[in-house]
Design an enzyme around this catalytic site. Sequence first.
Site, mmCIF file in Angstrom:
data_model
loop_
_atom_site.group_PDB
_atom_site.id
_atom_site.type_symbol
_atom_site.label_atom_id
_atom_site.label_comp_id
_atom_site.label_asym_id
_atom_site.label_seq_id
_atom_site.Cartn_x
_atom_site.Cartn_y
_atom_site.Cartn_z
ATOM 1 N N GLU A 179 2.075 5.199 -11.574
ATOM 2 C CA GLU A 179 1.640 6.024 -10.463
ATOM 3 C C GLU A 179 2.467 7.289 -10.408
ATOM 4 O O GLU A 179 3.476 7.384 -10.365
ATOM 5 C CB GLU A 179 2.122 5.139 -8.982
ATOM 6 N N LYS A 232 5.689 -2.178 -0.336
ATOM 7 C CA LYS A 232 5.052 -1.982 -1.385
ATOM 8 C C LYS A 232 5.536 -0.652 -2.131
ATOM 9 O O LYS A 232 5.899 -0.262 -3.243
ATOM 10 C CB LYS A 232 3.534 -1.695 -1.230
ATOM 11 N N ASP A 252 12.022 -9.060 -15.276
ATOM 12 C CA ASP A 252 10.927 -9.665 -15.048
ATOM 13 C C ASP A 252 10.425 -9.210 -13.399
ATOM 14 O O ASP A 252 10.849 -9.640 -12.636
ATOM 15 C CB ASP A 252 10.997 -11.031 -14.941
ATOM 16 N N HIS A 281 1.361 13.160 -2.915
ATOM 17 C CA HIS A 281 0.352 12.225 -3.904
ATOM 18 C C HIS A 281 -0.457 13.097 -4.646
ATOM 19 O O HIS A 281 -0.606 12.939 -5.773
ATOM 20 C CB HIS A 281 -0.263 11.202 -2.934
HETATM 21 C C1 MEV Z 1 2.098 4.348 -2.107
HETATM 22 O O1 MEV Z 1 2.219 3.549 -3.585
HETATM 23 C C2 MEV Z 1 3.097 3.761 -1.464
HETATM 24 C C3 MEV Z 1 3.280 4.199 0.152
HETATM 25 O O2 MEV Z 1 2.091 3.710 0.764
HETATM 26 C C4 MEV Z 1 4.154 3.461 0.854
HETATM 27 C C5 MEV Z 1 4.257 3.762 2.476
HETATM 28 O O3 MEV Z 1 3.270 3.785 2.919
HETATM 29 O O4 MEV Z 1 5.338 3.447 2.900
HETATM 30 C C6 MEV Z 1 3.275 5.644 0.256
#
Ligand code: MEV
Length: 461
Positions: free
Chosen positions: A104, A301, A317, A414
């Site tokens: 990513e 995530k 792992d 991003h």
């Molecule tokens: C993207 O991989 C992760 C985010 O969506 C985490 C978040 O929203 O806190 C940017």
Amino acid sequence: MLYSYLISLFLVLIKKSMPQIIEGFSKLSKEAKIDWLLSEFFPASERNTSSQILEKYLSSKEDLQKLHDEFSENTITNFFLPYGIAPNFLINGKLYALPMAVEESSVVAAASKAAKFWLKRGGFKTEIINTKKLGHTHFVCTIDFLKLKEFFESKLKTQLFNDTADITANMRKRGGGILSITLRDKSHKLENYYQLEAEFDTQDSMGANFINSCLEQFGKTLTREIQNSELFSQQEKDSLQVIMNILSNYTPDCIVKAEVSCKVEDLQENDGIEPDEFARKFHQAVRIAEIEPYRATTHNKGIMNGVDAVVIATGNDFRAVEACAHAYAGRDGVYSSLSHCTISEGVFRFWIEIPLSVGVVGGLTGIHPLVKFSLALLQNPSAKDLMAILAVSGLAQNFAAIRSLVTTGIQRGHMKMHLFNILQNLNATEDEKQYFVEYFKDKTVRHHEVILELERIRKNS
Ligand code: MEV
């Protein structure tokens, strides 16, 4: 007649174009595996290109390729992940550069930004809360729990320790081993279901093989001791069935905490937002993740973006780490945030508590050259040090994400990182790429705008 001929011809043609079952695939050579795949799953016109793709990803170093081939089954090539570095992590007063294996595009940049931000504000502090791991022998029998418990306490438990003494000898020398064994009654949840639950200290290894070996011996000892005991009727003996012996990837007693804090007034550099407002919005964003599972999932995530990248780079792992983190996040019955924030008496505190069962010996750690490099780069950490580094990486990533979310929005950063992927897809030249870096310097990258602007500059050149 003609009709049935046409039908069978049609069936033959269909059958020919459908992939066929193969026996003994694993015994074929790498070349034969590839030939078979290409002929079964690719049209003749694509076979050459597809075969070239597979070949491109092979290492020209024969010994390295052999090593990678042997990590897994049926390998036909390698699948690369970018290996990046996030420098300037000050953790408990010591500087680290974190190795991150992740595809990513924004993860390494976000980690580096957060590291730099906190470098000027005292860095990250960590604390290992505990390091116990768990495993179970799951079994069923009709023996009354109290009767079984008496037998367990008076005889079986000692025998379980004795029978695993050989397996645990080395681990005990290193200061680890089996910490406790408990008989658990689970029959209220599933008829006749009991467990032998053991706690382990696996020192610097993740310990999966060690734990599973001990547990498999438990299963044998349990069966033998019950069959040989005069305390139980034949019917009770016959009812015993060991279902399985396996470690648990849920390790709620293998917890590390990582934290950052500073005076609210020191929270500058947030795209023009005043420190006070930034702190309040940030705190609110974390509160939302604490009470709202939809947000908590995305929030966590983001944390795992940071954790997994270092887990992979250090040969651990990531599926086990992920499974455990999410189980822990839902431990109170509602899925919630792994990180927390307070603002009190003018001080901003942001921390994470996360279970992390990882190792720095065993598994890939001694054989994968890049894993060895990662561990050397991290100054040969102990498993506890690595837990701390991983928690920091997760916290840093979470800080960077929330910071963007409550200020500029996530897309600015991003899309900037994603710009190169877009340009790559449009076959942009190096000069065009440079042009677009300048073009989007102060604004959010938009896919459509890249296409239009590229068309425009190509027309004009
Ligand atoms: C993207 O991989 C992760 C985010 O969506 C985490 C978040 O929203 O806190 C940017």
